[in-house]
Design an enzyme around this catalytic site. Structure first.
Site, PDB file in Angstrom:
ATOM      1  N   HIS A   1       0.763  -1.066   0.045  1.00 45.35           N
ATOM      2  CA  HIS A   1       0.061  -0.153  -0.123  1.00 45.35           C
ATOM      3  C   HIS A   1       0.968   1.293   0.072  1.00 45.35           C
ATOM      4  CE1 HIS A   1      -3.614  -2.298   0.421  1.00 45.35           C
ATOM      5  NE2 HIS A   1      -3.129  -2.812   1.584  1.00 45.35           N
TER       6      HIS A   1
ATOM      7  N   ARG B   1       6.186  -5.704   3.550  1.00 41.16           N
ATOM      8  CA  ARG B   1       4.997  -6.546   2.973  1.00 41.16           C
ATOM      9  C   ARG B   1       5.077  -6.289   1.349  1.00 41.16           C
ATOM     10  NH1 ARG B   1      -0.981  -5.620   5.010  1.00 41.16           N
ATOM     11  NH2 ARG B   1      -0.545  -2.989   4.821  1.00 41.16           N
TER      12      ARG B   1
ATOM     13  N   GLU C   1      -6.751 -13.174   4.664  1.00 40.31           N
ATOM     14  CA  GLU C   1      -7.578 -11.792   4.430  1.00 40.31           C
ATOM     15  C   GLU C   1      -9.154 -12.049   3.940  1.00 40.31           C
ATOM     16  OE1 GLU C   1      -4.814  -8.130   3.777  1.00 40.31           O
ATOM     17  OE2 GLU C   1      -4.191  -9.775   2.491  1.00 40.31           O
TER      18      GLU C   1
ATOM     19  N   ASP D   1      -9.277  -6.075   5.918  1.00 40.14           N
ATOM     20  CA  ASP D   1      -9.560  -6.884   4.563  1.00 40.14           C
ATOM     21  C   ASP D   1     -10.377  -7.888   4.882  1.00 40.14           C
ATOM     22  OD1 ASP D   1      -8.367  -5.607   2.227  1.00 40.14           O
ATOM     23  OD2 ASP D   1      -6.550  -5.927   3.112  1.00 40.14           O
TER      24      ASP D   1
ATOM     25  N   ASP E   1      16.957 -10.000  -1.815  1.00 34.48           N
ATOM     26  CA  ASP E   1      18.033  -9.700  -1.923  1.00 34.48           C
ATOM     27  C   ASP E   1      18.573  -8.571  -1.360  1.00 34.48           C
ATOM     28  OD1 ASP E   1      18.458 -11.945  -3.894  1.00 34.48           O
ATOM     29  OD2 ASP E   1      17.959 -10.594  -5.718  1.00 34.48           O
TER      30      ASP E   1
END
Length: 262
Positions: A41, A66, A145, A171, A80
């Site tokens: 988000h 996230r 969710e 959610d 990485d």
């Protein structure tokens, strides 16, 4: 797996929405146990995300990311860059959980791309065996969710390579057509907690305040996300403005009470 939480020591984290390393530095000194850079988000480019992970590592606090999806291209940059772990959104089924593991874990468990010449490999300082071992230390968190995922929560948690479950309460309520924070939504969250508890896997949730977080910890959550950087900033600004205005008589109020404003 090296997670910042355990059954014996639950942990507190927060979301980072602002793409700035300084935010990591400030929150690293706030007494939290871990941070989650919100690439789902938030508006993070890869370079900024990598720099923020580096800042967190320099301050000795685990930085999770996230990510926006489950594909290798979604998870590889964060892995990485040395993220302590990943939160994967909408792991709504066992099949999606297996896809997540395929992207996040080195063979034979998954098919994550390998390159020791990254921060995760100490920029080439790790030989093959210790570098590949770091893949087991990355904490993979599946987000539950939707109602379908709740029904499948025990099976999702049992997928090898999934380390923890995060219950995305907002959610979850929206997907079920419920009012977020309402009684029915809270009951659905507690139903999900029960399924996670039965699985024996670590699980956590989200809280708007420290007091709400304490309730979740009392219910057995191993980790809780408390607020966010923008939430803290907004709350601090509103409280300062309100306090300042409450302590000052407006000129018109002073005049009506007979006091001359100067």
């Amino acid at each position: 797996m090296t997670a910042p939480w355990s059954a014996a020591r639950p942990a507190l984290g927060t979301w980072i929405k602002v793409p700035a390393p300084e935010v990591v530095e400030v929150l690293a000194m706030a007494g939290l146990d871990f941070l989650v850079i919100d690439g789902e988000h938030g508006t993070f480019d890869v370079r900024t995300m990598a720099t923020m992970i580096s800042a967190a590592r320099g301050h000795g606090i685990p930085a999770f990311v996230r990510v926006a999806g489950h594909a290798p291209r979604d998870v590889q940059p964060a892995l990485d860059s040395g993220a302590a772990g990943l939160f994967l959104p909408h792991v709504d089924s066992v099949d999606i959980a297996r896809t997540v593991v395929e992207s996040c874990r080195f063979p034979p468990l998954g098919n994550r791309g390998a390159s020791p010449n990254t921060r995760a490999g100490n920029w080439g300082g790790l030989t093959a065996a210790p570098y590949l071992a770091t893949g087991d230390e990355v904490t993979v968190v599946a987000q539950i969710e939707c109602e379908e995922a709740v029904a499948d929560a025990e099976s999702i948690a049992a997928v090898p390579g999934i380390d923890a479950v995060f219950i995305g309460a907002f959610d979850l309520a929206v997907s079920a057509g419920l009012k977020p924070g309402g009684e029915d939504a809270r009951a659905l969250v507690q139903r999900t907690e029960a399924a996670c508890r039965a699985s024996g896997l670590s699980f956590g949730g989200v809280a708007a305040s420290g007091a709400d977080a304490a309730v979740l910890l009392e219910r057995g959550n191993h980790f809780v996300m408390v607020g966010s950087d923008v939430g803290f900033l907004g709350k601090g600004g509103r409280e300062a403005a309100s306090e300042a205005r409450a302590g000052v008589q407006r000129p018109q109020e002073a005049e009506s009470s007979g006091v001359v404003a100067r």
